[in-house]
Design an enzyme around this catalytic site. Sequence first.
Site, PDB file in Angstrom:
ATOM      1  N   LYS A   1       0.812  -1.210   0.124  1.00  0.00           N
ATOM      2  CA  LYS A   1       0.044  -0.107   0.020  1.00  0.00           C
ATOM      3  C   LYS A   1       0.961   1.117   0.067  1.00  0.00           C
ATOM      4  O   LYS A   1       1.899   1.207   0.604  1.00  0.00           O
ATOM      5  CB  LYS A   1      -0.747  -0.131   1.201  1.00  0.00           C
ATOM      6  CG  LYS A   1      -1.783   1.019   1.376  1.00  0.00           C
ATOM      7  CD  LYS A   1      -2.791   0.758   2.675  1.00  0.00           C
ATOM      8  CE  LYS A   1      -3.856   1.973   2.713  1.00  0.00           C
ATOM      9  NZ  LYS A   1      -4.786   1.595   3.870  1.00  0.00           N
TER      10      LYS A   1
ATOM     11  N   SER B   1      -9.910  -0.835   7.139  1.00  0.00           N
ATOM     12  CA  SER B   1      -9.264  -0.627   5.636  1.00  0.00           C
ATOM     13  C   SER B   1      -8.697  -2.078   5.114  1.00  0.00           C
ATOM     14  O   SER B   1      -8.279  -2.139   3.997  1.00  0.00           O
ATOM     15  CB  SER B   1      -8.514   0.228   5.741  1.00  0.00           C
ATOM     16  OG  SER B   1      -9.164   1.574   5.694  1.00  0.00           O
TER      17      SER B   1
ATOM     18  N   SER C   1      -9.651   1.520   2.730  1.00  0.00           N
ATOM     19  CA  SER C   1      -8.791   2.441   2.003  1.00  0.00           C
ATOM     20  C   SER C   1      -7.853   1.528   1.356  1.00  0.00           C
ATOM     21  O   SER C   1      -7.179   2.094   0.366  1.00  0.00           O
ATOM     22  CB  SER C   1      -8.148   3.680   2.996  1.00  0.00           C
ATOM     23  OG  SER C   1      -7.113   2.771   3.913  1.00  0.00           O
TER      24      SER C   1
END
Length: 483
Positions: A76, A175, A151
């Site tokens: 990420k 997330s 997210s």
Amino acid sequence: MHDKTIAQLSRSLESGDFSSEELTTHLLGRVERLGPQLNAFVTVTGELALEQARAADQRRAAGDAGPLTGIPIVHKDLFCTKGVLTTCASRILDNFVSPYDATVVKNLREAGTVMLGKTNMDEFAMGSSNENSCFGPVKNPWDETRVPGGSSGGSAAAVAARLVPGATGTDTGGSIRQPAALSGITGLKPTYGRVSRYGMVAFASSLDQAGTLTRSAEDAAIMLGAMAGFDPKDSTSAEKDVPDYRATLDDSLDGLRIGVPREFFDDGLAPANKTAVEDAIRELEKLGAKISEIRLPNLGLSVPTYYVVAPAECSSNLSRFDGVRFGHRAEKYADLTDMYEKTRGEGFGAEVKRRIMTGTYVLSAGYYDAYYLKAQKVRQLIAADYAEAFKSVDLIAGPTTPTPAFELGAKTDDPITMYLNDIYTIGANLAGLPGLSVPCGLVDDLPVGLQIVGSHFGEARLLNAAHRFQQVTDWHTRAPEID
Ligand code: GLN
């Protein structure tokens, strides 16, 4: 090759079916072809990946390979990666090249993984749909008109679309688990403190935790084993040994006590999701688990509590992005204050600004007691509910999300509706507990997730239950028809 899990790839590499270089080349081809279509990547590190793959092949030839040696993964884009752009999907960091690696990145690199790139996300990890990215939304590989969840949406989409077998993510309020559920993969958020936060750009420091997005619980066990552990650079990381998570995956579930909170099955839960989750819980029962209803009476307060605590911490954490030390700086300004204002005005997106303003407000002198302090007290009540529940059960099971993936744009005008997406996941963050989501059904060809929450440092048991579930179901092997 791309359909294989980490565990399967590891065996293939070991038996010489193909090399890491061949595997990496194959997956880079998919990333090139399908990555842009899904908007899953911020950066692709092709050359670096091939270099790491060749090094991994040499390591294997020298007899020095572990289960992750030569396995391609992605990070990420809020994990700092030395010499590689780390943007948090924010304009304010769109030119930031980190001078060091996050501990998670370092640990996984040392375990021999090959980094294919950095994935798209909601700006500073604030969001549930991956629509709050300065690089535009990520698309769900099951239906490109829908969100992949957020997210960690880029990581989830990349793993779901078989571009890569594993990815890192972070989970502050859901997330990892929420995008895993909406994208049909396995997402694990460890106990707060299990994995170092060093080099992970902070959103809400008392809630943030790094974890994994994979296609099986077994793969999550492999990745967590390499990521977890005490780190002197993170004072909140736990000085606790890391168990061999793979060793207990096959343990029997006979007599395992699983509590199902009544509060999870509320009016907001879509009927088809409810059916899929209930069926999954019955599967666990068939495997020997003892199912009982439990209560988490304060769970309904978790979303409002989170939306005081998280913005408060974010308003403090994000004050460092001021155009002085790193990242974007406005081109024209009159004086220092004007420079701050213009830089932050241009650099942050709407949701991040909303959080900073909310956080500043709840921390301000006149409102601190009424909002922030109150929220901290309620947080304790929620944590106490879980502690009480874990006196009589070993695990807690329920839905991960209220509905399957929703359409892009469906909730962007209504932040509260968007926030309610995390209603089942946020409690575990407030209490610092580990949780995971595993695929447990399809509703109109869209994946649904079963969430399992464990007690502190109970990842092994969590992964054990998820693995046994995946041995008797095949939801986790279903793939979107993307190519
Ligand atoms: N969706 C939640 C939020 O917007 C949780 C995000 C997260 O876990 N990073 O804050």
